[in-house]
Structure formats: structure tokens, C-alpha cells
Design an enzyme around this catalytic site. Structure first.
Site, PDB file in Angstrom:
ATOM      1  N   HIS A   1       4.405 -45.460  37.078  1.00 50.81           N
ATOM      2  CA  HIS A   1       3.936 -46.789  36.695  1.00 50.81           C
ATOM      3  C   HIS A   1       4.013 -47.674  37.941  1.00 50.81           C
ATOM      4  CE1 HIS A   1       4.259 -50.792  34.765  1.00 50.81           C
ATOM      5  NE2 HIS A   1       3.767 -50.247  33.669  1.00 50.81           N
TER       6      HIS A   1
ATOM      7  N   ASP B   1      13.195 -43.708  36.196  1.00 45.31           N
ATOM      8  CA  ASP B   1      12.514 -44.749  35.434  1.00 45.31           C
ATOM      9  C   ASP B   1      12.429 -44.265  33.987  1.00 45.31           C
ATOM     10  OD1 ASP B   1      10.749 -46.355  34.092  1.00 45.31           O
ATOM     11  OD2 ASP B   1       9.127 -46.206  35.559  1.00 45.31           O
TER      12      ASP B   1
ATOM     13  N   GLN C   1       9.783 -45.109  29.492  1.00 42.34           N
ATOM     14  CA  GLN C   1       9.177 -44.326  28.409  1.00 42.34           C
ATOM     15  C   GLN C   1      10.119 -43.265  27.874  1.00 42.34           C
ATOM     16  OE1 GLN C   1       6.284 -45.058  27.015  1.00 42.34           O
ATOM     17  NE2 GLN C   1       5.798 -46.648  28.509  1.00 42.34           N
TER      18      GLN C   1
ATOM     19  N   LYS D   1      10.667 -51.553  24.297  1.00 41.66           N
ATOM     20  CA  LYS D   1       9.945 -50.336  23.937  1.00 41.66           C
ATOM     21  C   LYS D   1      10.765 -49.472  22.982  1.00 41.66           C
ATOM     22  CE  LYS D   1       7.575 -49.986  28.413  1.00 41.66           C
ATOM     23  NZ  LYS D   1       6.232 -50.521  28.172  1.00 41.66           N
TER      24      LYS D   1
ATOM     25  N   CYS E   1      -1.411 -49.537  34.020  1.00 39.32           N
ATOM     26  CA  CYS E   1      -0.562 -49.838  35.183  1.00 39.32           C
ATOM     27  C   CYS E   1      -0.191 -48.561  35.914  1.00 39.32           C
ATOM     28  CB  CYS E   1       0.701 -50.614  34.796  1.00 39.32           C
ATOM     29  SG  CYS E   1       0.340 -52.234  34.136  1.00 39.32           S
TER      30      CYS E   1
END
Lengths: 436, 158
Positions: free
Chosen positions: A147, A224, A227, A250, A390
Site C-alpha cells: 500500500h 504492515d 489488512q 478495519k 492506493c
């Protein structure tokens, strides 16, 4: 949580949640759906089918109620007051650190630093750890699947410090080229910053394998988890992370609150992020001394209400069990892939191997721009994302401007997938006969 | 069936221009040229025009890729401005942008945009206004470029 009233969830709200919070054997999507009032909404005259969960998830009544409860019953600033409300708010806020530490297998709650979101968490590492530890010529390794929030901070640092930024290439099936990764990870690699799951394609990345290669070269590993953490059981030790970044919004929590987890020894050695109140031990006219981890990184009054409500979101997911969450999404994804593949002119992106896919279905239709797909799906009440997500390097690699992306979460059903499939067929009919 | 609002957005004339774009391609002797892009959507367009000594647009072409709204708007724009003077074309840009703001077709005969008024419905979909406007803003850039050589303007601030 120390005071009794914080456990008083007010009858129904608590009961409905408890109903849903019974774990994998008793997974009951209908019961979960009752906790999400927004799912009863109508959009364009038809029932909302919310399939944009990779952008942000919906919030259960328990989380919404906790936000209100804080402001109604014990709103106060934290870490400063001797009065009762401040102590209650402080206990609730710090209690969330403990919940999150347990949720991701962190050794101690002090390793949890609250940020605004994943982006700020990554930038925190770029501003503090990286500036203190990296020099010109050192290499940072990321991937083409990242991302923008895990690309741009490193480009900025590269331009400022003369650091070398390298990318692990992605293959056409949305996986990483592990053979090339092995050649890229070397003695100059100081940081591997890698996504746990691609937001654009849903690819689950072999983070542990990459982390082991990086650690063997003495590099630090930032994951990261924007997600990954909301959808996969995540244990920081098991995945081999030194830093982990993720966002509440999220994963059923409010917007405006995120987490940076870091190994305590790393955090302790890092300079502060922003200067201000709460991050200092003492301030004189000449100088200041820094507070301990994690407060050193949390200058100013933090986002107290959203942090406390995030704790409720963690409770909700913990009760369901993250393995059950993943299993539910895998089931939905499999069903969706089996049905969508028959839509005329469709191209579905991402790995063939379903065991390395999260609940993300990225696709395009011949001759129909993703924006038009999104527009027509919206007219059927189906909310998806259309665009580059993104992740422009991913789009560039696939040589497409954009995709349409449906992404699933705990409250989605096979019936909703059916609506998606029918509406997508309607898109093809509507734009039928268009030049490619 | 899609609802009425969708029918209003995707008017038949618009879908026709999307399926059968007019003036699509490149010119051999263009003396005005500009590139435009909506980076967020992935829409991108190139407009080439041949303007004669009297300031009349003798020929115009567009190329690039984008959604149905941006492609149809480009096609309809080229049909409209071909044969008009640059001053008339620039006035049409203003009229078009006004229509995107108000959602109303122009009220006076001299501002009449013909078929292009089918795009007025786009104003009800704010995220799509950028798509419809791209061709017009890029035309403006192309025509306002004073040099005869090709000018590239990337409208990244859009």
C-alpha cells in the site's frame, strides 16, 4: 477496567453480543448481523450489501455503545487527574493496551503504542527508529504489493538520507517472487517492511519466511498488518515481526486509532516521535527528559474515546476467534470465486492457491471501467471499491489502471455474494457490446 | 433493472458515444496538444487539435483510456468543438463546467451544447464530475497553449 459501571453494558447490547461471541463451532452469521444496525440500511431502494471491508469495516452496537458510555459516564483526561473520573478513564485506556497485547501475542502491554492509524504507525518508525539507525547506503526492502503508506514514507527517507530503497517484485498471480527476494536480502538490508496481506489482491504474504531471511542478515522487520490483523490470527513472535502496524477501523473499531507494536528493547532505544505533554518526565527551560515507553511516543492528549471503543472491538473479535473469522471469510471467498468466474468477460486477480488468499476478490470486466462497475453495483445496493486501492505499483505490474474489489468480513453471507454476482452480470448486460 | 438515477447518469446517447467514440485517435498535423489525467481514477486522455490561422479548430482527436463517462464526454466534446473557433470552444468549456456545478442544461440558445446536455445528470454523482470534466479541462489546456509545439500538462491537481 476497574469500576463497576463500565461493565454495565445495558442489557440488550451486551446480550446480543454474548450471543454472537460463542466461537467457531457455533458461528452464526445471522446473530452477528444483528449487532450491526447499518446492515439493515437500504441504499438506492434496496438492501445494503457492504463488500468494502478492506477499506473500512462496519461497527457493532457494542463498540458504538462504548463510545457513548465513555463520553456519558466517565469522560476525563488521562494520566493526570487524581479525581475518580480521570482514574476510570486512565484504567480503561490502559486496559486496552493489555487487550491488544494479548490479541497479538505481545510480551508486555508497554509495547503497544497508540497512533492515529497504520500510516502514522509506519511513519513513526520512519521518523524515529530509521532516522536513528540508518545511514546513506543502507538498504530498505519493501515489495511491489505494498500500500502507498508502506512506500511513500520510505521514499521520503531515501530522498532525505540517501538510503537505498529496493522492491521485491510481484508476479502476475499476485504473489511475491521469493527467488528474487532471497537475492535482495543481504548484509546491507537494514529494514524489511512488508505487508501481511495485500489490500489490492488479498494475497497472504509468507511473512515469517521473509522475516527469517532478513533476521539472518541482522535486519529489522516491520509488518504492515492493516489488512492482516483484522482477518488473520496474528502472533508477533510467530510471524517474526519486530514492529507491527495496524488500524482499529478495519477491525470493527472506530476511525482515528491505530497501533504500533514494537519489541520493547527497540522502543526503549528509539528517540521520541512528537514533542509535547505526556511524553516527558520533566521539562526545564533548557531541556526535557523523556517519559518511558510507550508514553514517550504518545505526545498530547490521545484519542481516549476511540481507544476505549477499540478495546470493545478486540473483545468482539476475540470472542469469535480469529481462526473462525478467517474460516468464514475463506468460505465466502471460495463461494464467490466459484460463482464470479462464470461472469462473461471477467478477469479475477490474485493467487490461484486459495489457501494464500484473504477475503478479497479483485476483478475487472472486459471493456468496462471499474468505476462504471462500482456505479452500477451501487445502484443494486452493493458497495465495493473501484480504483487503484492506493497500490499503484500493483496496478502497474498488472498493466491495468484499476480494479473492482469486493472484500468480505464476519457479517457477510453467501446470499450477499449472490447479489454481487447477479449485479455484476447486470453490469455486463448494461454495458454490453462495448469495445474493449 | 438499474434505477432511474442510473438511467439518468448513463443516458443512451452517452453509451452510444462510449461504444462508438468519435474523433478517437491521433492527428498527423496537430499544433495544439495536452495530456490530462485523473490519477485517482486511472482516467487519462490526450487531446490533439489543428487550429488554423483564423483560430478555427479544423480537426481534433482524443486518445487515452477511462470510464464510460470520461470517454463519452471526450467524444461528445470533440464533435461539438470541431469547426468552432478556439474562443467559442473555450466558452463551451465554461458553459460545460457551469453545467457540472448546477446540474442544469444552459438556459440561453447561444450556450446550447446540444447532445452534451445529456451529461447534466452527472452533476448528481459528485465523484463522477471529475470524469466528465477531464476532456474539457484538457481541451482548455491544449487550446491555451501558445506554442505551436505539443504541450504536455498533467492535471494532477484535479
Amino acid at each position: 477496567m476497574t469500576s463497576n459501571h463500565m461493565h454495565d453494558h445495558g442489557g440488550d447490547v451486551n446480550h446480543v453480543g454474548a450471543d454472537a461471541m460463542t466461537g467457531i463451532r457455533d458461528w452464526n452469521t445471522e446473530s452477528i448481523r444483528r449487532d450491526f444496525p447499518i446492515l439493515k440500511r437500504e441504499v438506492n431502494g434496496t438492501r445494503l450489501v457492504y463488500l468494502d471491508n478492506a477499506a473500512t469495516s462496519q461497527k457493532p452496537v457494542q463498540v458504538i455503545a462504548e463510545l457513548t458510555r465513555y463520553y456519558r459516564d466517565y469522560n476525563a483526561n488521562i494520566h493526570r487527574g487524581v479525581h475518580t473520573l480521570s482514574q476510570e478513564a486512565t484504567a480503561a485506556y490502559e486496559g486496552v493496551r493489555e487487550k491488544i497485547a494479548r490479541f497479538i501475542g505481545a510480551k508486555r502491554p508497554e509495547e503497544i503504542i497508540f497512533t492515529r492509524n497504520t500510516t502514522e504507525a509506519i511513519n513513526l518508525v520512519a521518523h524515529t527508529w530509521a532516522r536513528a539507525n540508518l545511514q546513506a547506503g543502507d538498504e530498505i526492502l519493501i515489495s511491489e504489493l505494498e500500500h502507498h503508506s508502506n512506500i511513500v514514507p520510505w521514499q521520503m527517507l531515501r530522498d532525505e538520507r540517501g538510503i537505498v530503497l529496493k522492491y521485491i517484485p510481484m508476479l502476475q498471480d499476485g504473489t511475491l517472487d521469493m527467488a528474487v527476494a532471497r537475492t535482495l536480502i543481504g548484509p546491507k538490508t537494514k529494514l524489511l517492511s512488508i505487508t501481511q496481506m495485500s489490500n489490492a489482491l488479498g494475497t497472504i504474504i509468507p511473512v515469517r519466511e521473509l522475516a527469517d531471511l532478513a533476521h539472518a542478515q541482522g535486519a529489522i522487520v516491520l509488518v504492515d498488518g492493516a489488512q492482516g490483523v483484522p482477518h488473520l490470527a496474528t502472533d508477533v513472535t510467530a510471524i517474526g515481526a519486530d514492529f507491527l502496524a495496524f488500524s482499529a477501523h478495519k477491525m470493527l473499531g472506530p476511525t482515528g486509532i491505530g497501533v504500533l507494536w514494537g519489541r520493547y528493547a527497540l522502543l526503549e532505544a528509539m528517540p521520541p516521535f512528537m514533542g509535547g505533554g505526556d511524553m516527558i518526565l520533566s521539562v526545564t527551560m533548557e531541556q526535557s527528559t523523556w517519559n518511558d515507553v510507550p508514553h514517550k511516543f504518545e505526545a498530547g492528549t490521545p484519542n481516549i474515546a476511540d481507544t476505549i471503543a477499540f478495546g470493545t472491538a478486540i473483545d468482539y473479535l476475540s470472542a469469535l476467534g480469529m481462526d473462525a473469522v478467517h474460516q468464514h471469510e475463506s468460505d465466502l471467498l471460495g463461494y464467490a470465486l466459484d460463482r464470479m468466474v462464470d461472469v462473461p468477460g471477467i478477469t479475477i486477480y490474485g493467487p490461484e492457491d486459495r489457501s494464500i488468499r484473504g477475503g478479497v476478490l479483485s476483478f475487472s470486466l472486459d471493456g468496462i471501467h471499474p468505476h462504471d462497475i462500482g456505479q452500477v453495483l451501487d445502484s443494486h445496493g452493493v458497495a465495493i471499491r473501484a480504483g487503484h486501492h492506493c497500490a499503484q505499483p500493483v496496478m502497474a505490474c498488472l498493466e491495468i489502471p484499476a480494479t473492482a474489489r469486493a472484500s468480505f468480513y464476519i457479517y457477510n453471507t453467501r446470499e450477499e455474494v449472490d447479489v454481487l454476482v447477479d449485479a455484476t452480470r447486470e453490469v455486463v448486460r448494461f454495458f454490453g457490446g462495448v469495445h474493449a | 433493472m438499474p434505477d432511474a438515477a442510473l438511467e439518468d447518469l448513463y443516458r443512451e446517447i452517452l453509451l452510444d458515444h462510449y461504444r462508438n467514440p468519435r474523433h478517437h485517435g491521433h492527428l498527423d498535423a496537430a499544433n495544439h496538444k495536452a495530456d490530462g489525467a485523473n490519477p485517482l481514477c486511472g482516467d487519462q486522455i490526450t487531446i490533439e487539435a489543428t487550429v488554423n490561422a483564423d483560430g478555427r479548430i479544423e480537426d481534433i482527436a482524443f486518445s487515452g483510456a477511462g470510464c464510460s463517462i470520461s470517454q463519452a464526454s471526450s467524444s461528445m466534446m470533440t464533435v461539438y468543438v470541431a469547426g468552432h473557433t478556439t474562443a467559442e470552444a473555450l466558452r463551451a468549456v465554461e458553459t460545460f463546467q457551469q453545467m457540472m456545478l448546477t446540474g442544469e442544461a444552459p438556459s440561453t440558445a447561444e450556450q446550447d451544447l446540444g447532445d452534451i446536455e445529456a451529461l447534466a445528470g452527472v452533476a448528481k454523482f459528485p465523484v463522477r464530475v471529475k470524469c466528465a470534466s477531464l476532456a474539457w479541462k484538457t481541451l482548455q489546456q491544449a487550446l491555451q497553449s501558445q506554442t505551436a509545439a505539443a504541450v504536455t500538462t498533467d492535471e494532477r491537481s484535479e
